[in-house]
Design a protein around this motif. Structure first.
Motif, PDB file in Angstrom:
ATOM      1  N   PRO A 191       4.785   8.547   1.645  1.00  9.24           N
ATOM      2  CA  PRO A 191       3.469   8.421   2.278  1.00  9.24           C
ATOM      3  C   PRO A 191       3.584   8.099   3.764  1.00  9.24           C
ATOM      4  O   PRO A 191       4.460   7.344   4.187  1.00  9.24           O
ATOM      5  CB  PRO A 191       2.835   7.250   1.524  1.00  9.24           C
ATOM      6  N   LEU A 192       2.699   8.685   4.557  1.00  8.37           N
ATOM      7  CA  LEU A 192       2.641   8.370   5.978  1.00  8.37           C
ATOM      8  C   LEU A 192       1.954   7.025   6.204  1.00  8.37           C
ATOM      9  O   LEU A 192       2.241   6.334   7.176  1.00  8.37           O
ATOM     10  CB  LEU A 192       1.890   9.477   6.723  1.00  8.37           C
ATOM     11  N   ASP A 193       1.081   6.660   5.286  1.00  5.02           N
ATOM     12  CA  ASP A 193       0.362   5.397   5.369  1.00  5.02           C
ATOM     13  C   ASP A 193       1.248   4.276   4.835  1.00  5.02           C
ATOM     14  O   ASP A 193       1.585   4.247   3.651  1.00  5.02           O
ATOM     15  CB  ASP A 193      -0.939   5.483   4.572  1.00  5.02           C
ATOM     16  N   LYS A 194       1.611   3.342   5.686  1.00  8.42           N
ATOM     17  CA  LYS A 194       2.493   2.250   5.269  1.00  8.42           C
ATOM     18  C   LYS A 194       1.838   1.321   4.255  1.00  8.42           C
ATOM     19  O   LYS A 194       2.520   0.567   3.564  1.00  8.42           O
ATOM     20  CB  LYS A 194       2.944   1.456   6.494  1.00  8.42           C
ATOM     21  N   ASN A 195       0.525   1.357   4.173  1.00  5.29           N
ATOM     22  CA  ASN A 195      -0.187   0.512   3.213  1.00  5.29           C
ATOM     23  C   ASN A 195      -0.283   1.146   1.829  1.00  5.29           C
ATOM     24  O   ASN A 195      -0.774   0.512   0.897  1.00  5.29           O
ATOM     25  CB  ASN A 195      -1.590   0.204   3.734  1.00  5.29           C
ATOM     26  N   ASN A 196       0.170   2.374   1.717  1.00  6.53           N
ATOM     27  CA  ASN A 196       0.153   3.044   0.420  1.00  6.53           C
ATOM     28  C   ASN A 196       1.080   2.314  -0.543  1.00  6.53           C
ATOM     29  O   ASN A 196       2.190   1.929  -0.187  1.00  6.53           O
ATOM     30  CB  ASN A 196       0.606   4.507   0.592  1.00  6.53           C
ATOM     31  N   THR A 197       0.625   2.116  -1.769  1.00 11.30           N
ATOM     32  CA  THR A 197       1.444   1.402  -2.765  1.00 11.30           C
ATOM     33  C   THR A 197       2.595   2.246  -3.299  1.00 11.30           C
ATOM     34  O   THR A 197       3.482   1.734  -3.961  1.00 11.30           O
ATOM     35  CB  THR A 197       0.568   0.938  -3.939  1.00 11.30           C
ATOM     36  N   THR A 198       2.575   3.531  -3.008  1.00  9.20           N
ATOM     37  CA  THR A 198       3.651   4.422  -3.443  1.00  9.20           C
ATOM     38  C   THR A 198       4.819   4.365  -2.476  1.00  9.20           C
ATOM     39  O   THR A 198       4.646   4.479  -1.262  1.00  9.20           O
ATOM     40  CB  THR A 198       3.160   5.876  -3.531  1.00  9.20           C
ATOM     41  N   LYS A 199       6.017   4.186  -3.010  1.00  7.62           N
ATOM     42  CA  LYS A 199       7.218   4.187  -2.188  1.00  7.62           C
ATOM     43  C   LYS A 199       7.684   5.605  -1.920  1.00  7.62           C
ATOM     44  O   LYS A 199       7.939   5.991  -0.774  1.00  7.62           O
ATOM     45  CB  LYS A 199       8.331   3.397  -2.897  1.00  7.62           C
ATOM     46  N   GLU A 200       7.790   6.407  -2.981  1.00  5.14           N
ATOM     47  CA  GLU A 200       8.200   7.799  -2.829  1.00  5.14           C
ATOM     48  C   GLU A 200       7.874   8.592  -4.083  1.00  5.14           C
ATOM     49  O   GLU A 200       7.634   8.017  -5.152  1.00  5.14           O
ATOM     50  CB  GLU A 200       9.693   7.912  -2.519  1.00  5.14           C
ATOM     51  N   VAL A 201       7.857   9.904  -3.931  1.00  2.41           N
ATOM     52  CA  VAL A 201       7.595  10.805  -5.048  1.00  2.41           C
ATOM     53  C   VAL A 201       8.630  11.922  -5.020  1.00  2.41           C
ATOM     54  O   VAL A 201       8.953  12.444  -3.949  1.00  2.41           O
ATOM     55  CB  VAL A 201       6.183  11.430  -4.960  1.00  2.41           C
ATOM     56  N   LEU A 202       9.166  12.252  -6.164  1.00  2.00           N
ATOM     57  CA  LEU A 202      10.086  13.383  -6.282  1.00  2.00           C
ATOM     58  C   LEU A 202       9.414  14.473  -7.103  1.00  2.00           C
ATOM     59  O   LEU A 202       8.973  14.230  -8.228  1.00  2.00           O
ATOM     60  CB  LEU A 202      11.399  12.965  -6.951  1.00  2.00           C
TER      61      LEU A 202
END
Length: 223
Positions: free
Chosen positions: A155-166
């Motif tokens: 995510p470009l948004d640092k506040n997003n709760t997602t770390k990464e997606v594969l």
């Protein structure tokens, strides 16, 4: 009922997340490779009249002693869809959303405006190039004889709760095979497509809600 609907909405959003992660990359070479592959996937998907998927959905967090697993299916045609998961059916006919809960014999009906909501829907499953993430070319795996290429998204948004997606893509069919979403709290959500069928002989009313099929159900019209 409210808790069930909340869980269903949460599941739908997680399930459909694998659709919306195709955006911009910081690495030019990797970005071009990923963009080219995603373009091929998108072109392939747009060539189908409809798509019918059977999937497996798993959520795990060891620290929270969480392990949930369920199976479901979804039929898609354009913006319309019929989704079955967790004992609930959700129909979108292009205008309204119908959530059908057999256990409670209850149906909620609401108008869906794609321009006024950030809600993720199955209709966006193969709508690529949405902003909000950067992607890079990742590992290639051989899974049951299938060559699966992964693209990593952050995510470009640092506040997003997602770390990464594969996102795993079958290089032969150019179909999405699976998704692994890792949250910052350690929760891992895995979505695997077990069956990918196209151009199925669906009835003309497949994406239409017929109230007469549910004579004893309470219908909650939300708008």
């Amino acid at each position: 009922m409210k808790e069930m609907m909340f869980n269903m909405q949460k599941s739908i959003k997680l399930i459909v997340l694998f659709i919306l992660t195709f955006c911009f990359s910081a690495n030019a070479q990797d970005s071009l490779k990923a963009k080219n592959l995603l373009d091929q996937v998108s072109l392939k998907v747009r060539s189908y009249n409809n798509i019918v998927l059977d999937f497996k959905y798993t959520v795990v967090n060891a620290d929270q002693n969480l392990h949930q697993e369920s199976k479901g299916n979804v039929a898609l045609k354009g913006d319309q869809y019929v989704l079955n998961i967790m004992g609930i059916t959700r129909i979108y006919d292009g205008s309204k959303v119908y959530n059908i809960v057999p256990e409670d014999e209850e149906i909620s009906i609401s108008t869906f405006d794609d321009q006024k909501t950030d809600e993720l829907t199955p209709a966006k499953m193969f709508t690529f190039f949405n902003v909000g993430y950067k992607y890079t070319w990742d590992i290639t795996q051989n899974i049951k004889g299938r060559k699966i290429q992964y693209i990593k998204l952050k995510p470009l948004d640092k506040n997003n709760t997602t770390k990464e997606v594969l996102i795993g893509i079958d290089l032969q069919t150019k179909h999405i095979y699976n998704l692994l979403k890792i949250d910052k709290d350690g929760t891992k959500t895995t979505f695997t497509i077990n069956s990918f069928k196209t151009n199925q002989p669906l009835s003309k009313n497949h994406f239409t809600f017929t109230e007469g099929k549910y004579p004893n159900y309470y219908i909650n019209r939300l708008d």
